[in-house]
Write a protein that holds these residues in place. Structure first.
Motif, PDB file in Angstrom:
ATOM      1  N   TYR A   1       0.799  -1.224   0.000  1.00 16.03           N
ATOM      2  CA  TYR A   1       0.000   0.000   0.000  1.00 16.03           C
ATOM      3  C   TYR A   1       0.834   1.278   0.000  1.00 16.03           C
ATOM      4  O   TYR A   1       0.362   2.320  -0.439  1.00 16.03           O
ATOM      5  N   LEU A   2       2.064   1.219   0.509  1.00 20.19           N
ATOM      6  CA  LEU A   2       2.888   2.411   0.706  1.00 20.19           C
ATOM      7  C   LEU A   2       4.058   2.414  -0.270  1.00 20.19           C
ATOM      8  O   LEU A   2       4.834   1.465  -0.321  1.00 20.19           O
TER       9      LEU A   2
ATOM     10  N   TYR B   1      -0.012   6.357  -0.388  1.00 20.65           N
ATOM     11  CA  TYR B   1      -0.528   5.275   0.449  1.00 20.65           C
ATOM     12  C   TYR B   1      -1.988   5.065   0.075  1.00 20.65           C
ATOM     13  O   TYR B   1      -2.804   5.996   0.125  1.00 20.65           O
TER      14      TYR B   1
END
Length: 658
Positions: A162-163, A194
């Motif tokens: 996600y990041l 993110y």
């Protein structure tokens, strides 16, 4: 070829080592009976997108790894056919296509350098399964004389699914072929994203630095065609330069409201993935979101004039002959709060909605109006605006997006912007991917602060300008399978603002009409490839807007493969526009303005090139503007500023997925 032969073994070796680490048997390596248990392999995968609508939309972007046109490295010419250009890499330009002059830059004096810059709106965000790095390098034939060097680095990597963090560094230096023409560009960008279920956050930092020496163009007595060495061509200015620096800090965040729904898991060949399937059975489906966007930008322009006082190139010295530097500052802070209601893709009649409220504060500083001595002043203003839109982004029948904004308070009160986009899949001519695209804009625009007043040592103005009213319509037909695009543009403009023959912003009180037609077609005959891009445009009043009637980009190349691994292209490009009164360039402002003395154009700019690709390494060899060797005609795109004579470029781009 020596460079290629030097680089290829290292590239093949590094790729072989990577295959061995991932448990693959490189080509040509025989199984000698040994057992090897491969580790679990993570296949490279990259997603790219850009933010639009203050973060409300994520538009997908395709990763460019193709060999086609990799030799077109110049930012000005990547997306245009022809341009009025000062001649050296990193120097100002003006797109000859009137409908391509929409810029992503708030600082008035940087608009002629927009293609080189990094801005928040030009950033592509990444999500990668493996680290991804690109090293991009170009070099002229001489490293010490009339040198041009360009080196770009991009590295992006996910910390988790996600990041993501991305770093980009762009550097370019060019001495130019003519006196006092050198440029230096340095751009640094660090940004992150993110994205997971309820949260979506994008933030980053950008620093831009530009240095351009200003030579004022060739002296009127310079013999461009008769002088074999450009070092002996006299120029108008020898001790003048422009320096720019820009800083951006930006962030956009969204919190989504929604629920988790059950989804049917995809088929898998793994026998022990039951746990993964249970996790993947839940998916977050948002129905609404609240967004906040922040942007801080700070710009500086320094015009440093140390020219001898006996030089009469400039008519005025408003602050006196001893004054050497004009300093301009521009700072803007934006805050936007937005509410978004998502469409339901399962319902044909559902559509999304959004509403936003924005505030901006601007501080502009520049020399003052008092004659005879230097004086500095600061002007502050703010704006409050509101807007919204409706949209449908899913479905196979229609996709559309309509939005608008109106300024309620502040300097720009009354400014209105309305726009709409409609896309309709339209299978035609045997192309199932064909589509019809319609775009429109209606705008009532307040002039820029620096268009209304600006004071410097060499030029000044104080103009009372009205709002400029524009209505623009675009229609296009796209046939991806046939590699064909047809489009037309039409604009009606009242109170058109332009730079007159003195370089001062002026306004035409009547109505201006501009019409254009464009065609882009790729042809293929065996291993031969042809691409033709044609543009025709016409303005109703050619006294205030000068455009070439026809512009063209024609490219042809022969494609082949060497030893089944080295993909190669041998080709020629040509750019051409008909003769017209091309705009002149003013060194003190860095802007283009009308001139009616000299027609420019009717010269074919021809580049010959070789493109090579081995695995993830791309190389090009390019001879630029070869027509100067056999066409006995001046090669200007801007009065007084010739293009480079025939010169060589080498480019190498390495791509790494680990």
């Amino acid at each position: 070829m020596l460079v290629v032969l030097t680089l290829l073994p290292g590239t093949v070796y590094s790729q072989t080592q990577r295959e061995m680490r991932m448990g693959q048997r490189p080509q040509g390596m025989q199984d000698e009976g040994t057992q090897h248990n491969p580790e679990k392999q993570v296949e490279p995968g990259i997603k790219l997108w850009e933010l639009k609508g203050f973060g409300a939309f994520k538009d997908s972007v395709r990763l460019d790894t193709l060999l086609d046109y990799s030799h077109i490295y110049h930012p000005v010419y990547k997306n245009t056919l022809t341009a009025s250009y000062v001649g050296n890499y990193g120097s100002p330009y003006l797109d000859n296509n009137f409908f391509n002059r929409e810029l992503d830059n708030d600082f008035f004096f940087l608009r002629t350098r927009d293609a080189y810059l990094m801005t928040p709106g030009a950033i592509s965000y990444y999500n990668t399964r493996t680290p991804y790095t690109v090293l991009d390098f170009t070099q002229s034939e001489h490293r010490t004389r009339k040198n041009e060097t360009r080196f770009n680095v991009l590295h992006t990597q996910n910390v988790n699914p996600y990041l993501n963090f991305t770093f980009r560094y762009d550097q370019a230096r060019s001495a130019g072929q003519y006196q006092n023409q050198s440029t230096k560009n340095n751009f640094v960008t660090l940004y992150s994203s993110y994205n997971k279920d309820k949260w979506s956050i994008h933030t980053g930092f950008i620093s831009n630095s530009i240095l351009n020496n200003e030579n004022g163009g060739l002296h009127e007595d310079a013999d461009l065609l008769g002088e074999p060495d450009t070092d002996f061509l006299d120029v108008n200015l020898t001790s003048v330069r422009s320096e720019f620096s820009s800083t951006y800090i930006f962030a956009t965040g969204e919190y989504r409201f929604g629920r988790y729904i059950d989804v049917i898991p995809e088929d898998t060949d793994s026998e022990d993935s039951e746990e993964e399937e249970l996790v993947n059975q839940k998916k977050f489906k948002p129905f609404a979101g609240i967004l906040y966007s922040f942007e801080f930008q700070n710009h500086r322009k320094e015009y440093i004039d140390e020219e001898d006082t006996t030089n009469t190139f400039f008519e005025h010295a408003y602050f006196g002959d001893d004054y050497t530097k004009d300093s301009v500052r521009f700072r803007r802070i934006k805050n936007i709060v937005q509410l978004k209601h998502y469409e339901n893709p399962d319902r044909k009649t559902s559509f999304g909605k959004r509403a936003f409220l924005g505030q901006e504060f601007v501080k502009a500083s520049s020399p003052g109006p008092v004659l005879g001595f230097y004086n500095y002043r600061t002007h502050k203003y703010s704006n409050v605006y509101a807007g919204g839109g409706i949209f449908r982004e899913t479905g196979n029948f229609w996709r559309w997006n309509f939005d608008g904004r109106i300024y309620l308070l502040g300097r720009n009160v009354g400014q209105t912007e309305l726009s709409g986009v409609v896309t309709k899949p339209l299978p035609f001519l045997g192309d199932s991917l064909a589509s019809l695209n319609l775009k429109g804009r209606i705008e009532n625009l307040k002039p820029d602060y620096f268009q209304e007043e600006f004071y410097s040592n060499r030029i000044r103005w104080d103009e009372d300008l009205k709002m400029e009213q524009r209505m623009t319509v675009n229609g296009s037909l796209n046939f991806p399978s046939r590699k064909l695009e047809l489009s037309a543009n039409y604009a009606i403009i009242n109170n058109f603002i332009y730079n007159d023959t003195l370089g001062i912003p002026s306004q035409f009180g009547g109505q201006l009409l501009v019409l254009s037609a464009f065609a882009d077609k790729d042809f293929k005959a065996g291993n031969f490839h042809f691409r033709t891009r044609l543009l025709w445009q016409k303005a109703s009043n050619e006294e205030i807007l000068h455009l070439p009637d026809f512009s063209a980009f024609v490219s042809t190349y022969f494609q082949f493969v060497v030893s089944k691994v080295l993909f190669s292209q041998l080709g020629v490009d040509m750019r051409y526009n008909t003769a017209y009164y091309a705009d002149a360039y003013h060194p003190a402002t860095g802007l283009f303005y009308l001139q009616n003395q000299e027609k420019i154009g009717d010269f074919p700019y021809i580049d010959a090139y070789v493109n090579l690709r081995l695995k993830r390494t791309r190389v090009f060899f390019k001879m630029m503007n070869v027509g100067t060797e056999f066409i006995n005609k001046e090669y200007y795109t801007t009065p007084g500023y010739p293009m480079n004579r025939m010169t060589f470029r080498l480019g190498v781009a390495w791509t790494f997925y680990d």
